[in-house]
Design a protein around this motif. Structure first.
Motif, PDB file in Angstrom:
ATOM      1  N   SER A  47      57.579  75.123  35.414  1.00 35.24           N
ATOM      2  CA  SER A  47      58.848  75.415  36.097  1.00 35.24           C
ATOM      3  C   SER A  47      58.755  76.728  36.860  1.00 35.24           C
ATOM      4  O   SER A  47      59.269  76.846  37.974  1.00 35.24           O
ATOM      5  N   ASP A 168      61.682  69.050  39.247  1.00 35.83           N
ATOM      6  CA  ASP A 168      61.265  69.521  37.919  1.00 35.83           C
ATOM      7  C   ASP A 168      61.698  68.505  36.865  1.00 35.83           C
ATOM      8  O   ASP A 168      62.862  68.450  36.485  1.00 35.83           O
ATOM      9  N   GLU A 169      60.769  67.696  36.413  1.00 36.51           N
ATOM     10  CA  GLU A 169      61.031  66.625  35.451  1.00 36.51           C
ATOM     11  C   GLU A 169      62.256  65.789  35.829  1.00 36.51           C
ATOM     12  O   GLU A 169      63.211  65.691  35.045  1.00 36.51           O
TER      13      GLU A 169
HETATM   14 MG   LIG Z   1      59.889  73.502  32.652  1.00 35.55          MG
END
Ligand SMILES: [Mg+2]
Ligand SMILES: Nc1ncnc2c1ncn2[C@@H]1O[C@H](COP(=O)(O)OP(=O)(O)OP(=O)(O)O)[C@@H](O)[C@H]1O
Length: 222
Positions: A47, A168-169
């Motif tokens: 991240s 991010d995911e």
């Molecule tokens: Mg992360």
């Protein structure tokens, strides 16, 4: 041509007496039109890397170039404007505003630009169409499924017509069917020319993308 270049990026978080090296001398080039996955264990810096790449966070050392533009020389306002025009973000937890309708959530990034209210609405309707949610415009986030919320977040990321999407995911909070829908949507955008960098924990999803970048303890590994 590399659309994104990270050159010797180190990120150190300093709090009172703890120092965390989140990224250590990371070099990475992303070619225009690529779709890459970023993988690695929790806490390895994925991240942080995405936030530095997306100019949401500044590195302790090193340079980020986007479209050959050295971003560290930009003034705050200039950087915000550049980010708004070039980059779209998608997060695991959607980051929608619950008190705003779907349409208003999607229009939000354009409030910071000089566009009229009717232009904003027209454009928001276009991107909602694109993610298959025209029929949910007047709904509020709490009235939608997780997959639908993520599609609203994608529409919001798309409204500025960004060259690059950083995710991010994006499927982290979705079941596998909804996750697949989101990945399919990202692949469609990539086919239209959008460069995509996606963090994921899912090896199966990662393998469907062109290239996998792996991190361990803040460093890139092969
Ligand atoms: Mg992360
Ligand atoms: N704002 C912050 N202040 C201090 N330390 C931080 C901060 N943000 C992240 N870190 C630390 O930096 C390291 C990398 O964090 P990061 O969030 O980038 O990991 P990640 O790979 O995304 O993990 P996950 O898979 O769990 O999301 C971690 O050790 C984390 O504790």
């Amino acid at each position: 041509m590399a659309i994104i270049k990270m050159d010797g990026i180190t990120k150190i978080y300093r709090t009172k007496d703890i120092e965390t090296v989140a990224l250590e001398n990371v070099n990475l080039e992303v070619e225009k039109g690529e779709f890459i996955s970023v993988m690695g264990p929790s806490g390895c810096g994925k991240s942080t890397m995405l936030n530095v790449m997306g100019l949401l966070d500044t590195p302790t050392e090193g340079q980020v170039l986007i479209n050959n533009t050295l971003t560290s020389n930009m003034k705050d306002g200039e950087m915000a404007e550049f980010r708004n025009r070039t980059l779209g973000f998608i997060f695991q937890s959607f980051h929608l505003i619950n008190s705003l309708s779907v349409l208003d959530n999607v229009e939000l990034p354009l409030l910071y630009r000089k566009s009229s209210s009717s232009e904003r609405t027209k454009r928001a309707k276009e991107v909602l169409e694109k993610v298959g949610l025209s029929h949910r415009m007047k709904h509020y986030p709490s009235q939608l499924s997780g997959g639908q919320c993520q599609r609203v977040a994608i529409a919001r990321a798309l409204i500025g017509n960004p060259q690059i999407i950083l995710a991010d995911e994006p499927t982290g909070n979705l079941d596998s069917k909804m996750g697949t829908e989101i990945i399919d949507l990202l692949f469609d955008l990539n086919k239209e020319g959008t460069t995509i960098v996606m963090v994921t924990h899912d090896e199966h999803i990662a393998r469907t993308t062109e290239r996998i970048i792996r991190f361990f303890d803040g460093r890139r590994i092969e």
